[in-house]
Design a protein around this motif. Structure first.
Motif, PDB file in Angstrom:
ATOM      1  N   ILE A  73      99.941  18.886   8.456  1.00  0.00           N
ATOM      2  CA  ILE A  73     100.346  17.646   8.864  1.00  0.00           C
ATOM      3  C   ILE A  73     100.556  18.158  11.062  1.00  0.00           C
ATOM      4  O   ILE A  73     101.085  19.230  11.181  1.00  0.00           O
ATOM      5  N   ILE A  74      99.927  17.568  11.426  1.00  0.00           N
ATOM      6  CA  ILE A  74      99.927  17.053  12.980  1.00  0.00           C
ATOM      7  C   ILE A  74      99.957  16.339  13.987  1.00  0.00           C
ATOM      8  O   ILE A  74     100.233  15.228  13.489  1.00  0.00           O
ATOM      9  N   ARG A  75     102.075  16.443  14.032  1.00  0.00           N
ATOM     10  CA  ARG A  75     102.104  15.711  14.873  1.00  0.00           C
ATOM     11  C   ARG A  75     101.684  15.475  15.940  1.00  0.00           C
ATOM     12  O   ARG A  75     101.681  16.355  16.584  1.00  0.00           O
ATOM     13  N   GLN A  76     101.197  14.005  16.198  1.00  0.00           N
ATOM     14  CA  GLN A  76     100.424  13.668  17.168  1.00  0.00           C
ATOM     15  C   GLN A  76     100.564  14.004  18.886  1.00  0.00           C
ATOM     16  O   GLN A  76     100.331  14.950  19.748  1.00  0.00           O
ATOM     17  N   GLU A  77     102.460  14.183  18.811  1.00  0.00           N
ATOM     18  CA  GLU A  77     102.805  13.885  20.790  1.00  0.00           C
ATOM     19  C   GLU A  77     103.712  15.596  20.609  1.00  0.00           C
ATOM     20  O   GLU A  77     104.198  16.366  21.482  1.00  0.00           O
ATOM     21  N   ASN A  78     102.722  16.809  19.203  1.00  0.00           N
ATOM     22  CA  ASN A  78     104.043  17.667  19.212  1.00  0.00           C
ATOM     23  C   ASN A  78     102.968  18.698  19.571  1.00  0.00           C
ATOM     24  O   ASN A  78     101.662  19.082  18.642  1.00  0.00           O
ATOM     25  N   GLN A  79     102.899  19.325  20.594  1.00  0.00           N
ATOM     26  CA  GLN A  79     101.355  20.075  21.233  1.00  0.00           C
ATOM     27  C   GLN A  79     101.861  21.289  20.313  1.00  0.00           C
ATOM     28  O   GLN A  79     100.906  21.878  19.958  1.00  0.00           O
ATOM     29  N   LYS A  80     102.304  21.993  20.265  1.00  0.00           N
ATOM     30  CA  LYS A  80     102.721  23.248  19.222  1.00  0.00           C
ATOM     31  C   LYS A  80     102.210  23.372  17.969  1.00  0.00           C
ATOM     32  O   LYS A  80     101.318  24.036  17.334  1.00  0.00           O
ATOM     33  N   ASP A  81     101.996  22.081  17.022  1.00  0.00           N
ATOM     34  CA  ASP A  81     101.746  21.386  15.952  1.00  0.00           C
ATOM     35  C   ASP A  81      99.772  21.664  16.113  1.00  0.00           C
ATOM     36  O   ASP A  81      99.459  22.687  15.199  1.00  0.00           O
TER      37      ASP A  81
END
Length: 761
Positions: A61-69
């Motif tokens: 899962i990638i959180r939209q505003e989390n660059q590290k994801d």
């Protein structure tokens, strides 16, 4: 094949999520070609990882505003057994400005990438244009769903036609039920139903249909307009149900509230198909033409519905050849005429349905999925072939823009090159500086040598004349000149002095004619008394490079050789004083233009054969490489904090183009001296910083203006394109072309085995 899908995904209520779910099932239907172990990297529109109860195929899962994801997701895919990736692209589902966070992910992928563009803008802003181009650059294949999208990609975005595949939007493989339960619902029973579905927002133009209802109801009082769908989450967040409520008020005002039904839910595809086949007509009343793909329209045609639509781009294509009817934007009267005509003529209505149904057969997911499998096979083969080719070639000239002096000429007038630009337009208020005109002189010489460019030859005397105008009576140089040609300082910096000596020395060594050589020599020798007064390392280093070039042309000039040796001494001494077991550098901090310092020692060694200069140059270059190339791409020392001897943290931004140019020149000179092809690899890696191989994976080179952005900042590129950065780019570009010639000559020499061994092929 095992496939990694990057997209939003159900149960998130999103059209892209539904599309990707259908695509996964359609491709996975071929058990021979595609593995059941394919997986999804799902895009979250919230910070919580448990926001949705995803099915088992969602592995990351990638959180939209989390660059590290995004970075972690790339690592996850690279270490998986996936053979290829499919990226669903839509502005709005990825984080950062215009979704820029997706670029570092795809740039790190070590798998072939197929990208499906769901939106292609006709008038993109700079960031949107750049992002689409960067995604296309990293994609083995681009998929779009309409002919107009193909035209936009080639004409507006400059993407090669050969890279684009047209695959129309897939639709469910379903047939109408004999006993459709929707027909017995309150909104449909004994009604002539006009139907619209999808996420509700103002751009859908639903008010146009409501405004048409009075004229329709007057002739067909049993008409019901059914709107199925929830309000778009972004609209709910900002405005609540204000739009839906305004539609209800409008219906009441027009006395047709009894002919309007909202069904406020997100339905499954099977339920949606029931609604579509139960309705008499399907209407998409969007408010403007800029809709390149519409999943709802495709579903309606695929279900065999009689479709009436405004003439947005996708509707013009999909409803051609009597597969539907069109009415003008916001034209409620025109809509009412078409609806009344079809409700009064069952034969015409059924013909539309029949034409739509027949066309929809080839859109069904099993057929569409097979086309995607063929594209995947081709992309994997192409990727493997390109990887093999890349392994045999250090520099790929096909990745380099064509040389152009357009922006340099735009910045240059009959006085010299203007210092700054606002975006791509010269900023005359800032005037001129000696630094830039000296660099411009070097560029003009390089361009003439490389291309026999008449344009470069015409520019050369302008820059040389500017240098002469800025030289003082005592041989020193001023640096700044106003647009009115008024001096703005009495004496320039040592940096500008050194860069000017470098440019003059380069011209003396490489002049296209004797007149220019003699003129440059006069200016050079007039400045010689100031060599011994230099105290700043970068002024010294730039001057050493110029002196070395002079000695190349005049090897028996003992006085200049002596001056050069004297200047090298403080550079070496500073290195020895500051060097420790963990710090191999000339100062207690790394600041700007760092590559110039080892470069100066290489230039000194080249004409003097001083072994100590070479040893210190190589050792300091290795240290600089360790600090800036460790991530597999160039991260120059940022000027917002530098890198200090006692601190492990290096400032990442702002990254400057002159730093990259210095690295390019340094590595090429190291290659010329040592013959080690690793230095050409490092040189080319640095050059690619300009083209997007950097921490943000955004290009600084502007294909439109032929200029270069003024730096890489935490959230993007500085869009101003001044002389310093543009000259830095084109000088680097021409040096890479020289390196390409060296690589070619190395191979042609017949020592191919040695070449392959050194290049790690």
């Amino acid at each position: 094949m095992k496939i990694a899908y990057i997209s939003s995904y159900p149960p998130r209520e999103c059209g892209i999520a539904t599309f990707n779910h259908n695509l996964l099932r359609a491709i996975g239907h071929d058990k021979v070609a595609v593995s059941d172990d394919s997986f999804v990297v799902a895009m979250n529109d919230a910070e919580g990882l448990d926001e949705y109860e995803y099915p088992k195929e969602v592995k990351y899962i990638i959180r939209q505003e989390n660059q590290k994801d995004y970075i972690r997701a790339a690592d996850y895919i690279n270490t998986s057994l996936a053979d290829a990736c499919i990226l669903e692209h839509e502005f709005g589902i990825y984080g950062g400005e215009s979704g820029v966070y997706i670029l570092p992910l795809i740039a790190r992928l070590k798998k072939p990438l197929i990208t499906i563009f769901h939106t292609i803008l006709k008038d993109p802003n700079y960031m949107q244009l750049t992002i689409i181009r960067e995604i296309a650059k990293h994609s083995s294949r681009i998929v779009v769903m309409s002919h107009r999208a193909v035209r936009f990609l080639t004409s507006i975005y400059g993407i090669p036609f050969s890279k684009i595949q047209l695959i129309e939007h897939g639709v469910p493989d379903l047939e109408a039920k004999v006993e459709n339960p929707v027909k017995q619902s309150l909104a449909f029973k004994n009604k002539k139903v006009l139907f619209t579905f999808g996420l509700i927002s103002r751009n859908k133009g639903l008010e146009t249909v409501i405004e048409a209802l009075p004229a329709i109801v007057a002739r067909h009082p049993d008409v019901m307009y059914v709107i199925l769908g929830t309000t778009h989450p972004g609209v709910v967040k900002n405005s609540g149900e204000e739009y839906r409520d305004s539609l209800k008020r409008l219906a009441k005002k027009l006395n047709v509230e009894a002919n309007l039904t909202f069904i406020n839910k997100f339905v499954s595809e099977e339920e949606l198909f029931d609604y579509l086949t139960a309705a008499d007509m399907y209407i998409t009343p969007y408010l403007n033409e800029a809709q390149i793909t519409s999943g709802t329209l495709s579903y309606a045609v695929g279900s065999g519905a009689a479709v009436i639509s405004t003439p947005y781009w996708h509707a013009q294509e999909l409803l051609a050849e009597d597969r539907g009817r069109l009415f003008d934007f916001r034209d409620s009267e025109g809509l009412s005429v078409i609806v009344n005509e079809l409700l009064s003529d069952e034969e015409k209505l059924n013909l539309l349905k029949s034409n739509a149904y027949e066309y929809g057969l080839h859109l069904r997911w099993p057929s569409t999925g097979q086309v995607f499998i063929d594209v995947l096979d081709e992309a994997v083969s192409k990727y493997l072939s390109e990887m093999e080719k890349a392994g045999k070639q250090i520099i790929d000239p096909d990745m380099m823009p064509a040389f152009s002096l357009a922006h340099i000429q735009r910045l240059t007038d009959d006085t010299g090159i203007v210092q700054h630009a606002k975006y791509g337009i010269p900023n005359l208020k800032e005037g001129y500086c000696l630094d830039d005109n000296s660099r411009a002189l070097i560029l003009a010489i390089l361009a003439y040598q490389q291309n026999k460019s008449k344009g470069a030859l015409d520019l050369l005397p302008i820059y040389l004349s500017f240098i002469q105008y800025m030289q003082c009576e005592d041989g020193n140089f001023r640096n700044f000149l106003s647009f009115k040609r008024e001096y703005l300082d009495e004496v320039g910096s040592e940096d500008s002095f050194g860069r000017t000596v470098w440019a003059l020395g380069y011209l003396i060594s490489n002049a296209p004619n004797n007149s220019y050589r003699e003129f440059a020599k006069d200016l050079f020798l007039k400045s010689a008394d100031h060599f011994k007064r230099l105290t700043h390392l970068r002024g010294i280093a730039n001057t050493i490079i110029g002196l070395a070039k002079y000695v190349e042309a005049h090897p028996y000039d003992g006085h200049i050789r002596e001056q050069m040796d004297l200047l090298v001494a403080p550079l070496k001494a500073s290195y020895k004083v500051n060097k420790t077991s963990e710090w191999h550098w000339f100062e207690e901090k790394m600041t700007y233009d760092n590559g110039i310092l080892p470069l100066a020692l290489f230039c000194h060694y080249e004409v003097s054969k001083d072994q100590e200069s070479l040893d210190i140059g190589l050792e300091s270059m290795a240290f600089l490489s360790k600090k800036t190339l460790a991530d597999g791409y160039l991260n120059p020392v940022g000027n917002d904090g530098w890198l200090f001897k006692e601190s492990p943290e290096m400032a990442l931004y702002d990254q400057q183009a002159i730093e990259t140019m210095a690295m390019v020149l340094m590595y090429f000179k190291a290659y010329e001296i040592t013959g080690n092809l690793d230095h050409i690899k490092q040189m080319y890696l640095c050059y690619q910083w300009f083209l997007g191989e950097n921490s943000l994976h955004l290009p600084l080179y502007d294909h439109e203006t032929k200029g270069c952005g003024d730096g890489l900042q935490p959230h993007g590129v500085n869009r101003n394109q001044g002389a310093e950065s543009t000259l830095a780019y084109w000088i680097s570009h021409l040096m890479v072309l020289k390196a390409l010639e060296s690589e070619y000559e190395y191979i042609q020499s017949g020592d191919l085995l040695s070449f392959q061994k050194e290049a790690n092929i």
